[in-house]
Design a protein around this motif. Structure first.
Motif, short mmCIF file in Angstrom:
data_model
loop_
_atom_site.label_atom_id
_atom_site.label_comp_id
_atom_site.label_asym_id
_atom_site.label_seq_id
_atom_site.Cartn_x
_atom_site.Cartn_y
_atom_site.Cartn_z
N LYS A 106 0.16 -16.79 6.35
CA LYS A 106 0.60 -15.52 6.92
C LYS A 106 0.35 -14.38 5.95
N ALA A 107 0.61 -14.64 4.66
CA ALA A 107 0.37 -13.61 3.65
C ALA A 107 -1.10 -13.22 3.64
N ALA A 108 -1.98 -14.20 3.68
CA ALA A 108 -3.42 -13.93 3.66
C ALA A 108 -3.83 -13.11 4.88
N THR A 109 -3.28 -13.42 6.04
CA THR A 109 -3.64 -12.71 7.26
C THR A 109 -3.26 -11.23 7.17
N VAL A 110 -2.02 -10.96 6.75
CA VAL A 110 -1.53 -9.58 6.67
C VAL A 110 -2.28 -8.80 5.59
N LEU A 111 -2.43 -9.38 4.42
CA LEU A 111 -3.04 -8.67 3.30
C LEU A 111 -4.54 -8.46 3.51
N ASN A 112 -5.17 -9.41 4.18
CA ASN A 112 -6.60 -9.24 4.49
C ASN A 112 -6.80 -8.08 5.46
N GLU A 113 -5.91 -7.98 6.45
CA GLU A 113 -5.98 -6.86 7.40
C GLU A 113 -5.73 -5.54 6.68
N LEU A 114 -4.77 -5.54 5.76
CA LEU A 114 -4.48 -4.33 4.99
C LEU A 114 -5.70 -3.89 4.18
N ALA A 115 -6.30 -4.84 3.47
CA ALA A 115 -7.47 -4.52 2.63
C ALA A 115 -8.66 -4.05 3.46
N SER A 116 -8.77 -4.55 4.67
CA SER A 116 -9.89 -4.18 5.53
C SER A 116 -9.70 -2.80 6.16
N LYS A 117 -8.48 -2.50 6.58
CA LYS A 117 -8.21 -1.25 7.30
C LYS A 117 -7.97 -0.05 6.39
N PHE A 118 -7.44 -0.31 5.19
CA PHE A 118 -7.03 0.81 4.32
C PHE A 118 -7.59 0.62 2.91
N LYS A 119 -8.91 0.61 2.81
CA LYS A 119 -9.57 0.27 1.55
C LYS A 119 -9.19 1.21 0.40
N ASP A 120 -8.95 2.48 0.70
CA ASP A 120 -8.71 3.46 -0.36
C ASP A 120 -7.23 3.75 -0.60
N HIS A 121 -6.37 3.06 0.09
CA HIS A 121 -4.93 3.32 -0.07
C HIS A 121 -4.42 2.73 -1.38
N LYS A 122 -3.42 3.42 -1.97
CA LYS A 122 -2.88 2.97 -3.26
C LYS A 122 -2.25 1.58 -3.17
N ALA A 123 -1.78 1.21 -1.99
CA ALA A 123 -1.12 -0.10 -1.83
C ALA A 123 -2.12 -1.25 -1.87
N VAL A 124 -3.41 -0.92 -1.73
CA VAL A 124 -4.41 -1.97 -1.60
C VAL A 124 -4.69 -2.70 -2.91
N LYS A 125 -4.62 -1.97 -4.04
CA LYS A 125 -4.97 -2.58 -5.33
C LYS A 125 -4.14 -3.84 -5.59
N GLN A 126 -2.81 -3.75 -5.51
CA GLN A 126 -1.97 -4.93 -5.71
C GLN A 126 -2.10 -5.87 -4.53
#
Length: 271
Positions: A106-126
């Protein structure tokens, strides 16, 4: 006379053997006592940790309940407000909760979607690191390597803990790409340990022998014997009592053989 001399020599030899057996028995008894003492210490420590964990159970249960409530709220928020500016942060938080619960898929699913949709957001680095960790822990090694590559691309901006985890886990993956990532991460950690201005310098100096071993191992796997030789030589020269002593000497021997330095190879296995 000759018979007496031989008998005397045999008697002396038997006496020496008897002393040796006595010494061996003493060493064995000492080792037994030490082992028993350590076993008692371990048992006492384990008992203490168990008691502490039991004392913490009510608190941990309460924390987990709060996290479950937060999980439900974040899931609802993501569903109800897909255009919100808070969406990336809440997706990152939801992914972290799944990681805490060790629900890596589940973690991988959510975080992968986050990294894909919001590449430049500050939350993406961590989030990218958390994604890589989730993928690795859930057995998605090829996907994890790709995610860790994004971390290494920004190695100078990454937290020391993230780079350390990257180096350790990428060494466990049997691929050249993973070894390249491990080597790049350890090079950055070694550089930080030498930097007079880096805030983590003192901690990293104490871990430097680990990073030298990681770097040497990665370099050897990548068939860069010259670099491996340099890392292992520095490790053995600067840390004479390192826990990696025998492994490092064996791997240094392999590096020397690859470089046709047979004298150096023989030196490492002489003992």
């Amino acid at each position: 006379e000759r018979t007496k001399a031989v008998e005397a020599e045999l008697a002396a030899h038997k006496a020496a053997l008897a002393k040796r057996d006595e010494y061996v028995a003493l060493v064995q008894e000492f080792a037994k006592q030490e082992t028993e003492a350590v076993a008692k210490q371990v048992a006492a420590a384990t008992e203490k940790v168990t008691a502490l964990e039991k004392d913490r159970e009510p608190l941990q249960t309460a924390i987990n309940e709060k996290k479950k409530l937060a999980e439900a709220q974040f899931v609802k928020f993501i569903k109800d407000f897909p255009q919100s500016k808070q969406l990336p942060d809440n997706m990152s938080r939801l992914g972290s909760i799944y990681l805490d619960f060790k629900d890596y898929p589940k973690a991988a699913t959510v975080l992968n979607e986050l990294a894909s949709k919001f590449k430049d957001h500050k939350a993406v680095k961590q989030a990218v690191f958390n994604l890589a960790r989730a993928q690795y822990e859930s057995g998605q090694k090829p996907e994890a390597v790709k995610s860790f590559a994004k971390i290494v691309e920004q190695a100078k901006e990454q937290a020391t803990g993230n780079l350390t985890y990257t180096a350790e886990k990428m060494l466990e993956v049997d691929s050249d790409e993973a070894c390249k990532l491990a080597l790049a991460a350890t090079r950055e950690l070694l550089a930080r340990s030498e930097s007079a201005t880096h805030p983590d310098r003192e901690v990293l100096k104490r871990l430097r022998e680990n990073f030298l071993f990681y770097a040497g191992n990665a370099a050897l796997k990548l068939k860069d014997a010259a670099a491996a030789k340099g890392f292992f030589t520095e490790l053995l020269d600067k840390y004479e009592r390192t826990g990696y002593y025998f492994d490092a000497r064996f791997l240094l021997c392999k590096a020397c053989r690859t470089l046709n330095d047979m004298d150096g190879a023989v030196e490492q296995i002489r003992d």
